[in-house]
Design an enzyme around this catalytic site. Structure first.
Site, PDB file in Angstrom:
ATOM      1  N   VAL A   1       0.836  -1.202   0.000  1.00 39.12           N
ATOM      2  CA  VAL A   1       0.000   0.000   0.000  1.00 39.12           C
ATOM      3  C   VAL A   1       0.871   1.252   0.000  1.00 39.12           C
ATOM      4  O   VAL A   1       0.580   2.226  -0.698  1.00 39.12           O
ATOM      5  CB  VAL A   1      -0.962  -0.008   1.216  1.00 39.12           C
ATOM      6  CG1 VAL A   1      -1.606   1.356   1.418  1.00 39.12           C
ATOM      7  CG2 VAL A   1      -2.037  -1.084   1.041  1.00 39.12           C
ATOM      8  N   GLU A   2       1.961   1.218   0.747  1.00 37.28           N
ATOM      9  CA  GLU A   2       2.787   2.418   0.880  1.00 37.28           C
ATOM     10  C   GLU A   2       3.526   2.767  -0.406  1.00 37.28           C
ATOM     11  O   GLU A   2       3.515   3.930  -0.821  1.00 37.28           O
ATOM     12  CB  GLU A   2       3.802   2.241   2.022  1.00 37.28           C
ATOM     13  CG  GLU A   2       3.177   2.205   3.414  1.00 37.28           C
ATOM     14  CD  GLU A   2       2.577   3.548   3.834  1.00 37.28           C
ATOM     15  OE1 GLU A   2       2.965   4.568   3.265  1.00 37.28           O
ATOM     16  OE2 GLU A   2       1.712   3.548   4.729  1.00 37.28           O
ATOM     17  N   THR A   3       4.168   1.781  -1.016  1.00 40.48           N
ATOM     18  CA  THR A   3       5.058   2.125  -2.149  1.00 40.48           C
ATOM     19  C   THR A   3       5.038   1.120  -3.302  1.00 40.48           C
ATOM     20  O   THR A   3       5.913   1.176  -4.169  1.00 40.48           O
ATOM     21  CB  THR A   3       6.536   2.224  -1.684  1.00 40.48           C
ATOM     22  OG1 THR A   3       6.960   0.927  -1.216  1.00 40.48           O
ATOM     23  CG2 THR A   3       6.712   3.252  -0.599  1.00 40.48           C
TER      24      THR A   3
ATOM     25  N   TYR B   1      -7.455   3.320   5.479  1.00 35.67           N
ATOM     26  CA  TYR B   1      -6.109   2.797   5.245  1.00 35.67           C
ATOM     27  C   TYR B   1      -5.951   1.451   5.948  1.00 35.67           C
ATOM     28  O   TYR B   1      -5.489   0.470   5.348  1.00 35.67           O
ATOM     29  CB  TYR B   1      -5.078   3.805   5.775  1.00 35.67           C
ATOM     30  CG  TYR B   1      -3.663   3.283   5.780  1.00 35.67           C
ATOM     31  CD1 TYR B   1      -2.845   3.430   4.666  1.00 35.67           C
ATOM     32  CD2 TYR B   1      -3.152   2.619   6.892  1.00 35.67           C
ATOM     33  CE1 TYR B   1      -1.553   2.946   4.663  1.00 35.67           C
ATOM     34  CE2 TYR B   1      -1.861   2.120   6.902  1.00 35.67           C
ATOM     35  CZ  TYR B   1      -1.066   2.286   5.786  1.00 35.67           C
ATOM     36  OH  TYR B   1       0.208   1.786   5.781  1.00 35.67           O
TER      37      TYR B   1
END
Ligand SMILES: [Ca+2]
Length: 325
Positions: free
Chosen positions: A121-123, A308
């Site tokens: 999800v982050e990168t 999130y």
């Protein structure tokens, strides 16, 4: 060049140039005070001010802060992250780093699929680590974004401390518009507090070293109280009366047994004695209600949005299915 610029000004074409203002941040009283504090911690005051004189104010950073994706409803947020391609990318990252991921689960107690979901999800497994200079992003938000100035000025100070501690150059570090860096998008204070040297080479490198990044994501969750003995979220019925606001985690702090006795259905039997919260979401097929454990709360320590945390939760479940974990 001069002529072209003049024409461009006349035509209003200088947007890109105007949005990157040389801000003279080194002249600001807050920055001088920060340089004094950093000097007291062993940094060179003149070096700090010299780096700060290179910091740029980025309007794009302020604009990005003013439209976070988390304002969306779940039905619109979910498809951004729950895509088959992201699960496929998780598999590739797993195949490369299987040994490290399993070691992180064994040593730190955070499941492989949860670590994978966060980094995904982050990168997108390191593909989108951010292209803003962390220095510019944090200076802009710390000095020209009054709503969150105190927080981001603290992160700017941490960026310099991180530079000293890990022998990194603050002006060279890249990250998100909020100054989050590396595979797991750690802000500087989190980097200082929770990063681990997971390959034991003497450095904590979350930016170019996926092994350190994997260990650090797991360590972050472990330090915030991850408990491997129970799951994250379960769909429940008859819970609408407990939820005043959708897209928001409601802190009921009632045990599974108490929720069941109020008529909430579907609470897992082995959560009977756990304190739970309830989450209501506008899903694609109507309103959804979820009982969530402390692990869900732990994910929100990474990013406060319950959307999130639910995206990470559901992506982790899809990854676990894909990898037969
Ligand atoms: Ca290392």
């Amino acid at each position: 060049m001069r002529i072209i610029q003049t024409i461009a000004v006349a035509l209003g074409l200088l947007g890109a140039t105007v949005s990157t203002v040389q801000a003279n941040y080194a002249e600001r009283a807050e920055v001088k005070a920060m340089a004094d504090r950093l000097a007291a911690k062993g940094l060179d005051r003149d070096d700090v001010l010299s780096v700060m004189s290179q910091a740029k104010r980025l309007d794009s950073v302020i604009n990005a802060m003013n439209r976070p994706a988390e304002k969306k409803e779940w039905k619109d947020y979910r498809p951004i992250f729950l895509k088959p391609a992201r699960v496929t990318a998780a598999r590739r990252f797993y195949e490369t780093h299987q040994e490290t991921l399993i070691r992180a689960e064994q040593e730190l107690g955070v499941p492989v699929e949860v670590i994978l979901a966060i980094i995904g999800v982050e990168t997108y497994y390191g593909k989108n680590k951010g292209s803003f200079r962390a220095l510019d992003a944090l200076a802009t938000l710390g000095l020209d974004y009054p709503k969150r100035a105190k927080f981001f000025l603290g992160e700017l100070e941490s960026l310099f401390l991180l530079g000293k501690e890990e022998n990194l150059k603050p002006a060279e570090l890249k990250g998100s518009y909020a100054g989050a860096m590396g595979f797991g998008q750690f802000i500087p204070s989190s980097y200082l507090a929770y990063a681990v040297d997971f390959d034991h080479d003497g450095r904590r490198d979350l930016i170019d070293n996926p092994i350190d990044a994997i260990g650090s994501v797991a360590n972050y969750l472990a330090e915030h109280g991850w408990d491997k003995t129970y799951g994250i979220a379960a769909p429940v019925g008859n819970a609408a009366s407990l939820v005043e606001r959708m897209e928001s985690r409601i802190e009921v702090k009632e045990t599974g047994q108490e929720l069941s006795s109020k008529g909430v259905s579907g609470v897992p039997a082995d959560w009977a004695s756990l304190p739970l919260d309830v989450l209501g979401l506008h899903g694609a097929s109507g309103d959804e209600y979820w009982a969530v454990t402390k692990n869900f709360y732990v994910i929100t320590r990474y990013n406060r949005s319950p959307l999130y945390a639910m995206a990470v939760t559901q992506l982790s479940e899809e990854i676990a299915r894909e990898l037969s974990l």
